[in-house]
Design an enzyme around this catalytic site. Structure first.
Site, PDB file in Angstrom:
ATOM      1  N   THR A  62      -0.961 -12.924   7.995  1.00  0.00           N
ATOM      2  CA  THR A  62       0.440 -13.206   7.628  1.00  0.00           C
ATOM      3  C   THR A  62       1.336 -13.029   8.855  1.00  0.00           C
ATOM      4  O   THR A  62       2.267 -13.818   9.068  1.00  0.00           O
ATOM      5  CB  THR A  62       0.916 -12.249   6.503  1.00  0.00           C
ATOM      6  OG1 THR A  62      -0.101 -12.145   5.521  1.00  0.00           O
ATOM      7  CG2 THR A  62       2.185 -12.741   5.863  1.00  0.00           C
ATOM      8  N   GLU A  91       7.797   0.701  15.842  1.00  0.00           N
ATOM      9  CA  GLU A  91       8.824   1.246  14.954  1.00  0.00           C
ATOM     10  C   GLU A  91       9.017   2.718  15.296  1.00  0.00           C
ATOM     11  O   GLU A  91       8.358   3.250  16.174  1.00  0.00           O
ATOM     12  CB  GLU A  91       8.374   1.096  13.497  1.00  0.00           C
ATOM     13  CG  GLU A  91       8.178  -0.352  13.084  1.00  0.00           C
ATOM     14  CD  GLU A  91       7.881  -0.520  11.609  1.00  0.00           C
ATOM     15  OE1 GLU A  91       6.958   0.149  11.110  1.00  0.00           O
ATOM     16  OE2 GLU A  91       8.570  -1.315  10.954  1.00  0.00           O
ATOM     17  N   CYS A 120      -3.121   1.581   6.459  1.00  0.00           N
ATOM     18  CA  CYS A 120      -3.471   0.880   7.700  1.00  0.00           C
ATOM     19  C   CYS A 120      -4.051   1.850   8.727  1.00  0.00           C
ATOM     20  O   CYS A 120      -4.752   1.451   9.648  1.00  0.00           O
ATOM     21  CB  CYS A 120      -2.243   0.186   8.256  1.00  0.00           C
ATOM     22  SG  CYS A 120      -0.863   1.329   8.448  1.00  0.00           S
ATOM     23  N   GLY A 146       2.287  -5.861   7.263  1.00  0.00           N
ATOM     24  CA  GLY A 146       1.354  -6.511   6.351  1.00  0.00           C
ATOM     25  C   GLY A 146       0.107  -6.939   7.091  1.00  0.00           C
ATOM     26  O   GLY A 146      -0.237  -6.382   8.141  1.00  0.00           O
ATOM     27  N   ASN A 160       0.811  -1.238   0.000  1.00  0.00           N
ATOM     28  CA  ASN A 160       0.000   0.000   0.000  1.00  0.00           C
ATOM     29  C   ASN A 160       0.839   1.281   0.000  1.00  0.00           C
ATOM     30  O   ASN A 160       0.455   2.262  -0.621  1.00  0.00           O
ATOM     31  CB  ASN A 160      -1.003  -0.015   1.172  1.00  0.00           C
ATOM     32  CG  ASN A 160      -0.344  -0.040   2.515  1.00  0.00           C
ATOM     33  OD1 ASN A 160       0.739  -0.597   2.674  1.00  0.00           O
ATOM     34  ND2 ASN A 160      -0.973   0.575   3.486  1.00  0.00           N
TER      35      ASN A 160
HETATM   36  P1  NAD Z   1       0.366  -9.314   3.214  1.00  0.00           P
HETATM   37  O1  NAD Z   1       0.437  -9.783   4.617  1.00  0.00           O
HETATM   38  O2  NAD Z   1      -0.380 -10.137   2.240  1.00  0.00           O
HETATM   39  O3  NAD Z   1       1.831  -9.149   2.592  1.00  0.00           O
HETATM   40  C1  NAD Z   1       2.800  -8.297   3.156  1.00  0.00           C
HETATM   41  C2  NAD Z   1       4.179  -8.800   2.749  1.00  0.00           C
HETATM   42  O4  NAD Z   1       4.406 -10.071   3.324  1.00  0.00           O
HETATM   43  C3  NAD Z   1       4.374  -8.986   1.245  1.00  0.00           C
HETATM   44  O5  NAD Z   1       5.686  -8.633   0.896  1.00  0.00           O
HETATM   45  C4  NAD Z   1       4.142 -10.470   1.079  1.00  0.00           C
HETATM   46  O6  NAD Z   1       4.768 -11.013  -0.060  1.00  0.00           O
HETATM   47  C5  NAD Z   1       4.762 -11.019   2.344  1.00  0.00           C
HETATM   48  N1  NAD Z   1       4.268 -12.310   2.780  1.00  0.00           N
HETATM   49  C6  NAD Z   1       3.061 -12.886   2.519  1.00  0.00           C
HETATM   50  N2  NAD Z   1       2.993 -14.094   3.105  1.00  0.00           N
HETATM   51  C7  NAD Z   1       4.168 -14.279   3.756  1.00  0.00           C
HETATM   52  C8  NAD Z   1       4.678 -15.326   4.563  1.00  0.00           C
HETATM   53  N3  NAD Z   1       3.983 -16.427   4.825  1.00  0.00           N
HETATM   54  N4  NAD Z   1       5.910 -15.182   5.090  1.00  0.00           N
HETATM   55  C9  NAD Z   1       6.633 -14.060   4.859  1.00  0.00           C
HETATM   56  N5  NAD Z   1       6.202 -13.049   4.100  1.00  0.00           N
HETATM   57  C10 NAD Z   1       4.975 -13.153   3.554  1.00  0.00           C
HETATM   58  O7  NAD Z   1      -0.197  -7.840   3.298  1.00  0.00           O
HETATM   59  P2  NAD Z   1      -0.575  -6.877   2.094  1.00  0.00           P
HETATM   60  O8  NAD Z   1      -1.856  -7.353   1.503  1.00  0.00           O
HETATM   61  O9  NAD Z   1       0.615  -6.699   1.223  1.00  0.00           O
HETATM   62  O10 NAD Z   1      -0.795  -5.494   2.859  1.00  0.00           O
HETATM   63  C11 NAD Z   1      -2.009  -5.086   3.404  1.00  0.00           C
HETATM   64  C12 NAD Z   1      -2.046  -5.276   4.897  1.00  0.00           C
HETATM   65  O11 NAD Z   1      -0.943  -4.602   5.497  1.00  0.00           O
HETATM   66  C13 NAD Z   1      -3.274  -4.695   5.554  1.00  0.00           C
HETATM   67  O12 NAD Z   1      -3.779  -5.599   6.502  1.00  0.00           O
HETATM   68  C14 NAD Z   1      -2.755  -3.443   6.252  1.00  0.00           C
HETATM   69  O13 NAD Z   1      -3.500  -3.020   7.358  1.00  0.00           O
HETATM   70  C15 NAD Z   1      -1.394  -3.868   6.636  1.00  0.00           C
HETATM   71  N6  NAD Z   1      -0.540  -2.720   6.868  1.00  0.00           N
HETATM   72  C16 NAD Z   1      -0.164  -2.420   8.153  1.00  0.00           C
HETATM   73  C17 NAD Z   1       0.629  -1.308   8.418  1.00  0.00           C
HETATM   74  C18 NAD Z   1       1.074  -0.970   9.817  1.00  0.00           C
HETATM   75  O14 NAD Z   1       1.986  -0.155   9.964  1.00  0.00           O
HETATM   76  N7  NAD Z   1       0.487  -1.534  10.854  1.00  0.00           N
HETATM   77  C19 NAD Z   1       1.043  -0.495   7.368  1.00  0.00           C
HETATM   78  C20 NAD Z   1       0.633  -0.810   6.071  1.00  0.00           C
HETATM   79  C21 NAD Z   1      -0.143  -1.930   5.836  1.00  0.00           C
END
Ligand code: NAD
Length: 480
Positions: A230, A461, A282, A226, A150
């Protein structure tokens, strides 16, 4: 079509498997580049390069490390337009957003950690007449940094910069659906004189290269941003290996407006907080609670302002709302809109895909959507939609709105609007949230702890918190 490469040991290299994933532009639905489908072989190469670079990087004087990081920040800024365009094409976000928020912040992340590095002090305790304790803060070694789609460069650099500043080598993995600016970052690091192997960038899927990074025994710290699911999977693998974990996960944030608030400011910020980046931040405030006395007026004005947001080609400077990230995510958001109707919500505006003409005719656009008359406890109000969908809910009392706000499994960020300082403090103390913004939203001081509680994550962070995460405290007790 451009074939991206991994960045390992200071060089751009093809993936060992020679396999690539398709990278699609959300605004057009077309494949426009190919992304390495990296695997364990690529990871071994990266670990080897990082291990080789580590002793010297960790021993590099702070000023030199800081100077290189600051140079990376400067070079990102010098290439602002290239980065902003790449980010907009990769994500579907309006180019103005990439140019004013995402890329400047990525540059700032490097400069900020370069700057605070020299002020990072460790503890010291004297046992009178007996001994002096000094806590050393040593690099953890190789840090794994995994980031989402995002805010691609913004969040990738938010991890990498403190990890490098603290003297670690990094193996970073950007999201496979938004790899472009991370790829460009490799080129900047070469130019800035970052020694080979200090930062390695591997592209590919989470389930293959992502989980390989998490499981690798030579990588003792994982910083992940993420989805919550995950994050749980990562913790399941990393916890028994006793790795350090920083997990920044999902959110379902409340935006609370009391009747005494600065009405115009609250209204304009609520719009921005709900729909910036198509609601895919997020921190977005998707549950908007409004004190009953001003509810009808606020609802009318909020809906009118929402209808004025221009949905369009992300590359046009007039666009306020761009494309959502993928076809799969587009369908997920639309399914939540259907769910909201089934749950008895009243659709006040939006609720449908937007068909654009020309270049973007096959893109994934959704009209900013507003519902009311939904229970705070229904699924629409409990689950993270991560799209341009907001719900409006009236409340009578402070106690009532706090109960609603805290009713979700998440606890990332909240925004509270009131002119009553006592109330602002009371509410802030009671909200289950890692971040509370009073009379503002997304106002960021990079020195402050950033992160969530409950299912929004573990660890913080930002500022010295990040430097602490990326270092191992070692107490040295010197007997007099
Ligand atoms: P995601 O969890 O699908 O993926 C995030 C990253 O993790 C990607 O690089 C992906 O390839 C990797 N990944 C996926 N499965 C994995 C595994 N089993 N092991 C290791 N790495 C793995 O998330 P997304 O769809 O890319 O992002 C959206 C989500 O991120 C939303 O839930 C959002 O709220 C969250 N988010 C949180 C913050 C925060 O600071 N709290 C900031 C931005 C986004």
């Amino acid at each position: 079509m451009e074939k991206l490469k991994n960045f390992i040991g200071g060089k751009f290299v093809a993936p060992h498997s020679r396999e690539y994933l398709e990278n699609i532009e959300p605004a057009t639905g077309k494949v426009y580049s190919l992304v390495p489908n990296s695997d364990a072989h690529d990871l071994e190469r990266a670990v080897e390069a990082a291990n080789k670079a580590l002793p010297q990087w960790a021993a590099t004087p702070l000023e030199q490390r800081a100077a290189i990081l600051a140079r990376i920040g400067d070079l990102i800024e010098q290439h602002l337009d290239t980065f902003a365009e790449a980010e907009s094409i990769d994500t579907g976000k309006p180019i103005t957003l990439a140019r004013t928020i995402d890329i400047p912040r990525a540059a700032r992340n490097f400069r900020f950690f370069a700057h605070i590095l020299e002020g990072f002090a460790s503890e010291s305790y004297e046992m009178p007449e007996t001994a002096l304790n000094v806590t050393l803060r040593q690099p953890v070694g190789i840090a794994g940094c995994i980031s989402p789609w995002n805010l691609p460069l913004y969040l990738f650099t938010w991890k990498i910069a403190p990890a490098l500043a603290a003297g670690n080598c990094v193996i970073g993995k950007p999201s496979e659906i938004t790899p472009m600016t991370a790829f460009l970052l490799g080129k900047i690091c070469q130019k800035a004189g970052l020694p080979p192997g200090v930062l390695n960038i591997l592209h590919g899927e989470g389930k293959t290269i992502g989980s390989a990074i998490v499981a690798h025994p030579a990588i003792p710290a994982i910083s992940f941003t993420g989805g919550t699911r995950t994050g749980a999977e990562i913790a399941r693998i990393a916890a028994p290996m006793f790795k350090k974990l920083s997990l920044e996960l999902g959110g379902k944030n409340p935006f609370i407006v009391f009747a005494d608030a600065d009405y115009e400011q609250a209204l304009q910020t609520a719009i921005r907080s709900a729909f910036s980046n198509q609601g895919q931040i997020c921190l977005c405030g998707s549950r908007i609670f409004i004190e009953r006395r001003i509810y009808n007026r606020f609802r009318k004005d909020f809906v009118e302002a929402t209808q004025k947001l221009t949905v369009g080609d992300p590359l046009k400077p007039t666009t306020k709302v761009g494309a959502v990230i993928s076809k799969q995510h587009f369908e997920k958001i639309l399914s939540y809109i259907e769910l909201a109707k089934i749950e008895g919500g009243r659709l006040l505006t939006g609720g449908h895909p937007v068909k654009l003409k020309g270049r973007c005719k096959n893109g994934w656009f959704i009209a900013p959507t507003v519902f009311d008359r939904l229970s705070p406890l229904c699924r629409t109000n409990q689950e993270e939609i991560f799209g341009p969908v907001a719900t409006l809910m009236p409340f009578e009392t402070e106690e009532e709105v706090l109960e609603y706000a805290n009713s979700v499994r998440y606890g990332l960020a909240a925004s509270v609007w009131t002119r009553d300082l006592q109330r602002a403090l009371r509410v802030s103390r009671t909200l289950q949230s890692g971040i509370v913004w009073v009379n503002c939203w997304m106002l960021r001081d990079l020195r402050t702890p950033f992160g969530g509680m409950k299912d929004s994550g573990v660890g913080r962070e930002g500022g010295y918190e990040a430097l602490r995460f990326f270092t191992e405290p070692k107490n040295v007790c010197l007997k007099y």
